[in-house]
Design an enzyme around this catalytic site. Structure first.
Site, PDB file in Angstrom:
ATOM      1  N   PRO A  18       0.837  -1.203   0.000  1.00  0.00           N
ATOM      2  CA  PRO A  18       0.000   0.000   0.000  1.00  0.00           C
ATOM      3  C   PRO A  18       0.868   1.248   0.000  1.00  0.00           C
ATOM      4  O   PRO A  18       1.697   1.436   0.889  1.00  0.00           O
ATOM      5  CB  PRO A  18      -0.802  -0.125   1.305  1.00  0.00           C
ATOM      6  CG  PRO A  18       0.059  -0.974   2.192  1.00  0.00           C
ATOM      7  CD  PRO A  18       0.820  -1.897   1.295  1.00  0.00           C
ATOM      8  N   MET A  19       0.701   2.097  -1.016  1.00  0.00           N
ATOM      9  CA  MET A  19       1.500   3.320  -1.135  1.00  0.00           C
ATOM     10  C   MET A  19       0.559   4.483  -1.410  1.00  0.00           C
ATOM     11  O   MET A  19      -0.153   4.500  -2.419  1.00  0.00           O
ATOM     12  CB  MET A  19       2.509   3.183  -2.277  1.00  0.00           C
ATOM     13  CG  MET A  19       3.535   2.079  -2.066  1.00  0.00           C
ATOM     14  SD  MET A  19       4.687   1.895  -3.465  1.00  0.00           S
ATOM     15  CE  MET A  19       3.648   1.063  -4.675  1.00  0.00           C
ATOM     16  N   CYS A 102       3.760   3.130   8.426  1.00  0.00           N
ATOM     17  CA  CYS A 102       4.100   4.371   7.739  1.00  0.00           C
ATOM     18  C   CYS A 102       4.973   5.253   8.623  1.00  0.00           C
ATOM     19  O   CYS A 102       4.595   5.565   9.752  1.00  0.00           O
ATOM     20  CB  CYS A 102       2.839   5.127   7.345  1.00  0.00           C
ATOM     21  SG  CYS A 102       3.193   6.659   6.451  1.00  0.00           S
ATOM     22  N   LYS A 144       0.350  -4.253   9.127  1.00  0.00           N
ATOM     23  CA  LYS A 144       1.677  -3.964   8.580  1.00  0.00           C
ATOM     24  C   LYS A 144       2.438  -3.089   9.576  1.00  0.00           C
ATOM     25  O   LYS A 144       1.912  -2.083  10.043  1.00  0.00           O
ATOM     26  CB  LYS A 144       1.558  -3.244   7.237  1.00  0.00           C
ATOM     27  CG  LYS A 144       2.886  -3.053   6.506  1.00  0.00           C
ATOM     28  CD  LYS A 144       2.646  -2.518   5.095  1.00  0.00           C
ATOM     29  CE  LYS A 144       3.929  -2.547   4.272  1.00  0.00           C
ATOM     30  NZ  LYS A 144       4.899  -1.538   4.684  1.00  0.00           N
ATOM     31  N   GLY A 229       6.882  -2.598  -3.318  1.00  0.00           N
ATOM     32  CA  GLY A 229       6.317  -1.276  -3.514  1.00  0.00           C
ATOM     33  C   GLY A 229       7.057  -0.482  -4.559  1.00  0.00           C
ATOM     34  O   GLY A 229       6.703  -0.462  -5.728  1.00  0.00           O
TER      35      GLY A 229
END
Length: 352
Positions: A18-19, A102, A144, A229
């Site tokens: 996920p970005m 993140c 994550k 990613g």
């Protein structure tokens, strides 16, 4: 080799990370088409007042997307995260992923993302609330995270055991601390230790940029899957390259220039449709830049592209560029190592 999350069987063990600002629906679907077995959405906020914004509504758009639909949520308040869980499940989420990875300052300064690893009671409370909220719907929860907050505070193993006992059904570990951001090299010893400490699937993340690296990381960590990613930016066919290498031990030929032309044009059409012409043309520029950055005259083309603000003109320019490239070569050049993140990409939490 398949992998199970709840009642969902994933196609393989190659995942899209996920970005934020990157893994929107068109990009996720493109990666799935090119061999990724699983893709997690961009991070969605748990702040209710932002759910009706255009940004969040786009991120929650899963029209036509192959399942399972995995939505990543972020926040600092257990009750709000539980509410966000239900909200996203009611809008199609089949798996809920909690963001504890993140490192972006705009996220960590609010004690979300990897900052939660610094407050273990809060982290456990949030996970418990999300698992409890998802349980009545039969929706599995994944998470994550990083190896820890800093070099001296690596607590991924202990938290992994806690999260498994609460009910998390899969863990992804990025092999860097929050302190590292995206600098330096990822380390895999902590991921291996997490894998040894839990029974649920563990996904290794960080610096997987080639088929050989994917093989080596899987071997070094014992992980059940790898998550990719940055290396997929402008090279979404990396998933089929890795899959072929893991299955055969040989390298797949680079894609034909004509195929990449088609893939990119189809991607741009879908991107424009999701964002509208004004925003879509501008946000597509980064994708185009990633595709051409190592190609002949790529930087000059990228500069010209940044002056185009019309969708049809953007499509024509891309088509013409790849037509010219096809006159010079049949296939794309052999892969070169991915570039380092720019500050802007890092701030967007573009994890790999």
């Amino acid at each position: 080799m398949t992998l199970q999350i709840g009642n969902h069987t994933l196609e393989n063990r190659l995942f899209v990370a996920p970005m934020a600002g990157v893994t929107d629906r068109p990009f996720r679907m493109l990666c799935r088409e090119l061999g990724a077995g699983y893709a997690v959405s961009e991070m969605v906020t748990s702040r209710k007042e932002l759910w009706n914004t255009l940004k969040t509504s786009r991120r929650a758009n899963h029209d036509g997307e192959p399942g399972p639909i995995a939505v990543q949520i972020a926040g600092t308040d257990a009750a709000m995260m539980a509410e966000a869980t239900v909200y996203n499940i009611e809008r199609g989420a089949q798996i809920i992923d909690i963001n504890m990875g993140c490192p972006a300052k705009k996220v960590c300064n609010k004690w979300a993302g990897s900052a939660l690893m610094r407050d273990e009671p809060l982290a456990r409370g949030i996970v418990q609330a999300v698992v409890d909220a998802a349980l009545p719907f039969g929706v599995p929860v994944t998470l994550k995270m990083r190896t820890g907050w800093s070099e001296g505070h690596r607590n991924a193993v202990g938290l992994a055991r806690d999260f498994e006992s609460i009910g998390v059904q899969m863990l992804t570990v990025h092999g860097r601390t929050r302190e590292q951001g995206y600098k330096g090299e990822a380390e895999y010893e902590t991921i291996a230790a997490v894998k040894a400490a839990v029974r649920i699937p563990v996904v290794a993340n960080g610096d997987v940029r080639s088929p050989e690296k994917a093989r080596d990381v899987l071997a070094a960590t014992g992980a059940d899957a790898v998550m990719i990613g940055r290396a997929a930016q402008g090279r979404p066919w990396i998933f089929r390259e890795i899959a072929h290498f893991l299955a055969t031990g040989t390298h797949l030929a680079p894609p034909l220039v004509a195929e990449v032309r088609r893939l990119l044009l189809d991607h741009l059409v879908a991107h424009h449709a999701l964002y509208g012409e004004f925003t879509g043309v501008r946000t597509a520029r980064k994708h185009i830049g990633w595709y051409v950055r190592s190609l002949p005259d790529g930087e000059a083309f990228r500069a010209r592209m940044n002056a185009i603000d019309d969708a049809a003109a953007q499509l024509r320019a891309v088509g013409d560029y790849f037509d010219g490239l096809a006159d010079r070569m049949d296939r794309m050049p052999a892969h070169q190592a991915a570039e380092e993140l720019s500050g802007e990409e890092e701030a967007a939490c573009a994890a790999d």
